[in-house]
Every structure is written in C-alpha cells, then in structure tokens.
Design an enzyme around this catalytic site. Structure first.
Site, mmCIF file in Angstrom:
data_model
loop_
_atom_site.group_PDB
_atom_site.id
_atom_site.type_symbol
_atom_site.label_atom_id
_atom_site.label_comp_id
_atom_site.label_asym_id
_atom_site.label_seq_id
_atom_site.Cartn_x
_atom_site.Cartn_y
_atom_site.Cartn_z
ATOM 1 N N GLU A 1 0.569 -0.452 -4.961
ATOM 2 C CA GLU A 1 -0.363 0.641 -5.208
ATOM 3 C C GLU A 1 0.451 1.912 -5.269
ATOM 4 O OE1 GLU A 1 -3.841 3.097 -2.865
ATOM 5 O OE2 GLU A 1 -1.831 2.770 -2.099
ATOM 6 N N ASP B 1 0.821 -1.199 0.000
ATOM 7 C CA ASP B 1 0.000 0.000 0.000
ATOM 8 C C ASP B 1 0.861 1.258 0.000
ATOM 9 O OD1 ASP B 1 -2.733 1.289 0.547
ATOM 10 O OD2 ASP B 1 -1.576 2.010 2.255
#
Length: 551
Positions: free
Chosen positions: A296, A225
């Site tokens: 991401e 993330d």
C-alpha cells in the site's frame, strides 16, 4: 447493429470456455477480496466480526468465484487504530479468536482452494509492544528498534523541542517526548504508533521471522501497510514547504503543507522490501504456488512503478493501484481511458496491473457517485487485464451511511465532523434481512448496520436473477477465460460518455466491454465504432438497468 446503451452492457463474440487452475503465477489473474475483519461476520454474539465468522462464510466466496481473501490485521492489539497498532506480530487478538481458530480457517480455505493474504503492518508497532517498552529502557538489542532523536533544543520554559518539523499523517508533530529516555520518538501516524527503525539488522531479522511464522501456516502472501513511510532521512532534515509562496514555516499546520521528501519514498525503502522479497523467494522456492508481497503506497506513478523492481531485482509482486479510488470528479471516458492506459503502459513486462475502487480507508464508490455507477466499475475491474481488488459488500452494492457522533469508533477521525470518519465505509456486512442484517445477534453491533439491509443483502440478491450478486458471479466465471486472463487490451471512445474496450487473443473468442458513464440513454452503431466485428455478437452479461439480457 444499432445498439442502445442505457447504462452499460458487455458483449462477447462467440462462445467461451472457462479454464481452471493457476499454478505458481496464480496471483496474476486472481480476484482479491478485502475483508475488514471487524465488520464481516460475528460468530459469538459480541458485536465484532471474527475469524470463526469468516470461516462460516467461506462457501460464499466459492459461490462468487473469489479465489483470494485479504484480511485486515487480526494480530494482538489495543485497537487504538483498529488493529493497525500491533503488540504481537505472531498472535491473534482475542477480539477475533485464537491461533487455533486461524489454523482452522486456513484448513477450511485450503479444502476449497482459497488463498489468504494478511495485512502486515511493519512501519510501526503499538506503544504497548514489549519491544517499545524495552527500547525506552535501552535494553539491548531493542534500544534502536525505533526511531529516536535528541531534542533540537529547549524553549524558554525548558520544554524540549522536536528535532525537526516533520508532521504526522493524523495531524500535529510526528515526534513525542519520552522523559524516561530523554529523547523523542517518531510516529508518522498516531502517537501510539511509534515508527520502527528499519535500518536495524536485528529488527529486520525479527520481522522476517514473523513473516515466516505465518507463511509456514500456508498464508499465501502479505500486504505491506504504509510502505512509502518505511524509512526516513538519516540526517533528520526539515522538510520544505509544498507552496513556499503562500506560507511560512510558522503557519504549517496540516500534513499536506509540507513536501515529504525526507519521510516518504526513500530508495532505502525499496532496498528493504527487496530484502524481504529475497528472503521469501529463497525460503519458499520449493512451493508450487508463489508467496507474494503487495504494498500500500499512495504515491505518484514514478514511485509506484519502482516497487516492481526489475526482472533481476524483484521488490514486490505489485503495488496497489489507487487511481479509481482517488477520483475527485465524475470520470468521463477520457479520464477512465487515461487512467487505465497509464497503468498498462507504465508497468514493466514482468509486472501485472490491478484495479480497485473501494477500501477500508476510502468512501465506497456508490456513495461517491451513484448506486448504478457501481455496476460500471465492477464490470470494468472484472474485465480489465490483471488483478481485480474487491471490497467486502461490493458484490451486493453496499454503500456508506452516516453514523451518529456517539457511534463513531475511528479514533483518528475528527468526531465533530462525522463525514471525516472512516467508519462510514466500515459498516457491517449485510447477509440477510434479519436482526442487524445477519451480521451479529447482539442488539448493538460495534458499528450500526446500514438501514437499507432489509433489501440490500446477500440472501435477497442470491434469489434475484437480475441482481448485482448474480452479475458478479457471471463476471467471475468470465475472468477464468483465456481471453480475460491473457488477452490484449484496446479501447474505444465511442462518444463523450460511452466508453468501450476489447480483450482479444488469437484463436480465442474476443470480449468487448461497453460502458455508458453518463446519465442519458445513447444509441450508436456498434459495427461503425468497433472494426472487424462479425455480423452477430452475443450478450453474456449486462448491468441491472441496461435493458439487455444474456442471450
């Protein structure tokens, strides 16, 4: 052949045979299904989705032809940011169950040939993590686990001033003063999410061990993330204005006012991820199916392509492609063709493309455009080369729905303007037409169920031959053909609003996808627009309103 396209249709030449099994490179052709765990299925009646709820629905994925589940964070957390603020990287939060529940889930997934990816948040932790508490007290080896800095100075009231002008993605300064330590800590997201110092070798070893803990349990991979934020300028230099002609430093209020050259996309970030990849590749070189890393990163094409690394310097298996997610206007064939080719032309030979339209941070595409347009994008993603990334509920056409102010759960949102909350794309999964769409037996779930659940649900669509659910099943089967796994890509701009592309492979049936992106019915001569077609083609799948049936 004169062809009338009402909305979209897929045409296939000849017959096809599905191929099974993937081997070590399974990830190159998979369909990745994102589960927002809090909203998927509640098993114990507390109004929250959980691990046992996912386990109870595994046959749903088998029926759909999904191979890989990506689950949002299930780690122990105070839930300031819905689990993206972690207090223990090797334990399950009680909201979602126990370690034993996860072991059971993995066992049942393995029996069905399903793979699990976890959402690994290593840019930051919760401010309640024991590491952070020890870092405040300067307890070794935790003293430098986080990014700490001295004040730039003190104002006339004696208040310490942040070391620089860096801003939080969630708004305001990215620095918070801790009187006990007499320093500021960095938080590029919420102030309860202190940033790790990923230059610290002891911390890096700890995080590698956390990854190994889960991978040893047969977790197949991890999504990293907020990757572009991993490492910041060691000199803590002020970031320049994005538009110096219309602003001054005194008026900088919003994150996008600055050009984030010192807090995002630093080369050391890529080096750190390469180090993780190297550790994983060496640790699991013996396994039959490769462990994978995905990132991401809402970055430009140049920085996204850098995540692929080189053939002799691997970084990640692929970065998520957010081009379809970021569309701001209704896409024409030229826009779609541009964004598809941009990826296919830029990815290195050892890389693989991926496609998605929806995720837990972005409005669903059926809400951004139209319900019918969802069919266009599902067919597009499932017939393009590479990985298709599906958000839970896309298989039945779920859309956003407004929530009342008293129902807002997203603590990062401006609750005075509910359109800005991410809750709208996180509403509970719609399983059937019973209470709360079959998501929970509790009268009031954590977020309200979209009131269209009485007609938009899995049970109803399973029993309707002409439904989004059954269209998805057909496309999933087609994705296993050699043509869609390995075939070449060629596109055709049929008209201002009709777009087509073919997938072809020597000695295999060719597959043609035809999409009407407009609102009007169009008619055209298929053989005049796409060369080298045989006299007859076979329709194998079509959107709900295309006017064609398979056969």
């Amino acid at each position: 052949m004169n062809l009338v396209v009402n909305f979209l249709i897929i045409l296939f030449i000849y017959n096809f045979n599905a191929t099974a099994g993937y081997g070590r490179d399974w990830w190159k052709y998979t369909t990745l299904y994102e589960i927002y765990i809090r909203s998927f299925k509640d098993s114990d009646g507390d109004g929250l989705g959980d691990i046992q709820g996912i386990k109870s629905k595994l046959d749903h994925f088998v029926d759909l032809g999904i191979e890989t589940l990506y689950i949002t964070p299930f780690f122990k957390s105070p839930m300031y940011d819905a689990g993206y603020d972690i207090t223990n990287f090797t334990d399950v939060d009680p909201d979602y169950g126990t370690i034993e529940d996860l072991d059971e889930l993995l066992d049942e997934m393995n029996k069905r040939g399903l793979k699990l990816l976890m959402d690994f948040v290593i840019n930051h932790s919760s401010d309640q993590h024991p590491w952070f508490e020890k870092s405040i007290d300067r307890v070794e080896p935790y003293t430098d686990f986080y990014v700490w800095a001295n004040p730039k100075g003190y104002n006339k009231n004696g208040t310490p001033m942040p070391p620089n002008n860096w801003l939080s993605v969630f708004g305001g300064s990215a620095w918070k003063w801790i009187p006990k330590r007499k320093q500021f800590y960095l938080h590029q997201f919420g102030e309860k999410q202190p940033d790790f110092n990923l230059r610290n070798s002891v911390l890096k070893a700890e995080l590698k061990n956390c990854l190994k803990f889960w991978f040893d349990k047969s977790v197949a991979g991890a999504r990293l993330d907020a990757a572009k934020h991993f490492i910041e300028d060691i000199k803590l230099r002020d970031e320049p204005l994005r538009d110096s002609s219309s602003q001054s430093m005194k008026t900088v209020l919003a994150y996008h006012d600055l050009n984030h050259i010192y807090t995002t996309n630093l080369w050391e970030t890529y080096e750190f991820i390469h180090e993780l990849r190297d550790f994983i590749d060496q640790t699991y070189s013996f396994v039959n199916e490769e462990k994978i890393l995905i990132v991401e990163s809402y970055s430009d094409m140049k920085h996204l392509m850098m995540y692929f690394g080189k053939k002799d310097y691997n970084i990640v298996h692929f970065p998520f492609n957010y081009d379809f997610v970021m569309w701001k206007t209704f896409p024409s064939p030229r826009i779609m063709d541009r964004d598809i080719k941009k990826w296919l032309r830029n990815i290195p030979k050892h890389g693989v493309a991926n496609w998605q339209t929806d995720n837990h941070d972005s409005p669903r595409i059926g809400s951004r455009y139209s319900v019918e347009f969802m069919d266009v994008m599902i067919i597009t993603m499932l017939t393009l080369p590479g990985v298709a990334c599906i958000y839970y509920g896309q298989e039945i056409g779920m859309v956003n729905h407004k929530v009342r102010l008293d129902q807002v759960q997203d603590r990062t949102a401006d609750v005075a303007v509910t359109l800005l909350t991410r809750d709208l794309e996180r509403l509970p999964m719609q399983w059937d037409d019973s209470l709360n769409g079959g998501f929970t037996s509790k009268a009031v779930p954590w977020l309200p169920v979209n009131p269209d659940y009485w007609r938009v649900n899995v049970k109803a669509q399973k029993n309707q031959p002409n439904s989004r659910y059954n269209l998805f099943k057909i496309l999933s089967k087609l994705r296993r053909t050699k043509t869609l796994k390995y075939g070449n890509f060629k596109s055709y701009l049929i008209s201002a609003w009709v777009y087509a592309f073919s997938r072809s492979l020597p000695d295999e049936p060719s597959i043609i996808t035809i999409l009407n992106l407009g609102t009007e019915t169009e008619s055209f001569h298929l053989h005049h627009n796409i060369p080298n077609l045989p006299p007859f083609v076979k329709v194998l799948a079509a959107s709900l309103n295309a006017g064609y049936k398979p056969g």
